[in-house]
Design an enzyme around this catalytic site. Structure first.
Site, PDB file in Angstrom:
ATOM      1  N   HIS A  75     -10.295  -5.588  -2.782  1.00  0.00           N
ATOM      2  CA  HIS A  75      -8.955  -5.855  -2.250  1.00  0.00           C
ATOM      3  C   HIS A  75      -9.034  -6.123  -0.762  1.00  0.00           C
ATOM      4  O   HIS A  75      -9.914  -5.605  -0.077  1.00  0.00           O
ATOM      5  CB  HIS A  75      -8.008  -4.680  -2.509  1.00  0.00           C
ATOM      6  CG  HIS A  75      -8.520  -3.367  -1.993  1.00  0.00           C
ATOM      7  ND1 HIS A  75      -9.456  -2.632  -2.673  1.00  0.00           N
ATOM      8  CD2 HIS A  75      -8.268  -2.689  -0.861  1.00  0.00           C
ATOM      9  CE1 HIS A  75      -9.745  -1.537  -1.983  1.00  0.00           C
ATOM     10  NE2 HIS A  75      -9.050  -1.550  -0.868  1.00  0.00           N
ATOM     11  N   HIS A 108      -6.769  -5.874   2.792  1.00  0.00           N
ATOM     12  CA  HIS A 108      -5.601  -5.261   3.438  1.00  0.00           C
ATOM     13  C   HIS A 108      -4.977  -6.282   4.388  1.00  0.00           C
ATOM     14  O   HIS A 108      -5.700  -6.893   5.182  1.00  0.00           O
ATOM     15  CB  HIS A 108      -6.027  -4.073   4.307  1.00  0.00           C
ATOM     16  CG  HIS A 108      -6.625  -2.940   3.547  1.00  0.00           C
ATOM     17  ND1 HIS A 108      -5.931  -1.785   3.270  1.00  0.00           N
ATOM     18  CD2 HIS A 108      -7.867  -2.767   3.023  1.00  0.00           C
ATOM     19  CE1 HIS A 108      -6.722  -0.947   2.609  1.00  0.00           C
ATOM     20  NE2 HIS A 108      -7.910  -1.514   2.433  1.00  0.00           N
ATOM     21  N   GLN A 157     -14.064   2.435   1.841  1.00  0.00           N
ATOM     22  CA  GLN A 157     -13.526   1.967   0.558  1.00  0.00           C
ATOM     23  C   GLN A 157     -13.264   3.171  -0.343  1.00  0.00           C
ATOM     24  O   GLN A 157     -14.191   3.907  -0.688  1.00  0.00           O
ATOM     25  CB  GLN A 157     -14.485   0.991  -0.133  1.00  0.00           C
ATOM     26  CG  GLN A 157     -13.875   0.395  -1.401  1.00  0.00           C
ATOM     27  CD  GLN A 157     -14.753  -0.671  -2.060  1.00  0.00           C
ATOM     28  OE1 GLN A 157     -15.923  -0.834  -1.728  1.00  0.00           O
ATOM     29  NE2 GLN A 157     -14.169  -1.384  -3.013  1.00  0.00           N
ATOM     30  N   ASP A 179       0.865  -1.186   0.000  1.00  0.00           N
ATOM     31  CA  ASP A 179       0.000   0.000   0.000  1.00  0.00           C
ATOM     32  C   ASP A 179       0.899   1.233   0.000  1.00  0.00           C
ATOM     33  O   ASP A 179       1.867   1.312   0.752  1.00  0.00           O
ATOM     34  CB  ASP A 179      -0.905  -0.030   1.256  1.00  0.00           C
ATOM     35  CG  ASP A 179      -2.048   0.963   1.167  1.00  0.00           C
ATOM     36  OD1 ASP A 179      -1.785   2.172   0.998  1.00  0.00           O
ATOM     37  OD2 ASP A 179      -3.211   0.537   1.268  1.00  0.00           O
ATOM     38  N   ASN A 229     -12.778  -3.392   2.932  1.00  0.00           N
ATOM     39  CA  ASN A 229     -13.814  -2.360   3.048  1.00  0.00           C
ATOM     40  C   ASN A 229     -14.792  -2.452   1.878  1.00  0.00           C
ATOM     41  O   ASN A 229     -14.372  -2.572   0.726  1.00  0.00           O
ATOM     42  CB  ASN A 229     -13.165  -0.972   3.060  1.00  0.00           C
ATOM     43  CG  ASN A 229     -12.172  -0.827   4.201  1.00  0.00           C
ATOM     44  OD1 ASN A 229     -12.355  -1.396   5.271  1.00  0.00           O
ATOM     45  ND2 ASN A 229     -11.107  -0.068   3.964  1.00  0.00           N
TER      46      ASN A 229
HETATM   47  P1  5GP Z   1      -9.599   1.156   0.598  1.00  0.00           P
HETATM   48  O1  5GP Z   1      -9.741   2.354   1.492  1.00  0.00           O
HETATM   49  O2  5GP Z   1     -10.274   1.349  -0.734  1.00  0.00           O
HETATM   50  O3  5GP Z   1      -9.968  -0.120   1.268  1.00  0.00           O
HETATM   51  O4  5GP Z   1      -8.050   1.021   0.348  1.00  0.00           O
HETATM   52  C1  5GP Z   1      -7.401   1.499  -0.791  1.00  0.00           C
HETATM   53  C2  5GP Z   1      -5.932   1.524  -0.474  1.00  0.00           C
HETATM   54  O5  5GP Z   1      -5.230   1.709  -1.679  1.00  0.00           O
HETATM   55  C3  5GP Z   1      -5.516   2.676   0.464  1.00  0.00           C
HETATM   56  O6  5GP Z   1      -4.964   2.142   1.649  1.00  0.00           O
HETATM   57  C4  5GP Z   1      -4.516   3.471  -0.361  1.00  0.00           C
HETATM   58  O7  5GP Z   1      -3.418   3.917   0.407  1.00  0.00           O
HETATM   59  C5  5GP Z   1      -4.081   2.485  -1.438  1.00  0.00           C
HETATM   60  N1  5GP Z   1      -3.733   3.106  -2.708  1.00  0.00           N
HETATM   61  C6  5GP Z   1      -4.425   4.080  -3.359  1.00  0.00           C
HETATM   62  N2  5GP Z   1      -3.829   4.398  -4.521  1.00  0.00           N
HETATM   63  C7  5GP Z   1      -2.722   3.604  -4.603  1.00  0.00           C
HETATM   64  C8  5GP Z   1      -1.687   3.459  -5.578  1.00  0.00           C
HETATM   65  O8  5GP Z   1      -1.651   4.139  -6.599  1.00  0.00           O
HETATM   66  N3  5GP Z   1      -0.725   2.545  -5.313  1.00  0.00           N
HETATM   67  C9  5GP Z   1      -0.723   1.774  -4.181  1.00  0.00           C
HETATM   68  N4  5GP Z   1       0.272   0.903  -4.025  1.00  0.00           N
HETATM   69  N5  5GP Z   1      -1.679   1.874  -3.239  1.00  0.00           N
HETATM   70  C10 5GP Z   1      -2.665   2.794  -3.445  1.00  0.00           C
END
Ligand code: 5GP
Ligand code: ZN
Length: 136
Positions: free
Chosen positions: A98, A100, A92, A29, A85
């Site tokens: 995805h 974590h 999310q 991440d 999420n």
């Molecule tokens: P969500 O909040 O949707 O469950 O988690 C999305 C995750 O993707 C976040 O923790 C965020 O830091 C990560 N993320 C967002 N954009 C990028 C990216 O361009 N590259 C990587 N490696 N992680 C990302």
């Protein structure tokens, strides 16, 4: 499609990949909760847990178990959180399914869920009954 994870999967933007097979990819991440925070992602664009087919779901979970073992071994951890999420209200940000894997360390100060709610008299039983009736 303007999906950041699809772009990573297609190699259009870089990521620190730690695992890949034909169905699943895992990478660090970009903004970690703790160092080593890793995302396990199906290569197919699927938005959330309701949309994923059972075969893909199995592949993701089996891959996630492998990745988590690797993370725990490599970073010498005693535990980790495994979280997913669904929907903006749940945090999310990226609408591509995805999980974590968040490394946990003693005294890392993370309190992912604070338990402040309490059931009123008889409420717990009613809610359980309602959920039971809705599970198909
Ligand atoms: P969500 O909040 O949707 O469950 O988690 C999305 C995750 O993707 C976040 O923790 C965020 O830091 C990560 N993320 C967002 N954009 C990028 C990216 O361009 N590259 C990587 N490696 N992680 C990302
Ligand atoms: Zn996508």
């Amino acid at each position: 499609m303007d999906c950041i994870f699809c772009k990573i999967i297609n190699g259009e933007i870089p990521a620190d990949k730690v695992f890949e097979n034909d169905k699943v990819i895992a990478f660090l991440d970009l903004r970690p909760v703790n160092l080593g925070h890793t995302l396990v992602v199906p290569k197919k664009h699927i938005e959330n847990l309701f949309e994923v087919d059972e075969e893909t779901l199995k592949e993701i979970i089996i891959s996630a178990q492998k990745v988590a073992k690797g993370i725990v071994g490599a970073l010498d951890l005693k535990g980790f959180n495994f979280a997913q999420n669904n929907g903006a209200v749940a945090g999310q940000i990226v609408p591509h399914l995805h999980w974590h894997i968040i490394p946990r360390r003693e005294d890392d100060g993370l309190h992912p869920w604070t338990r402040t709610e309490q059931y009123a008299e008889g409420e717990k039983e009613k809610i359980a009954e309602k959920i039971r009736g809705a599970i198909l």
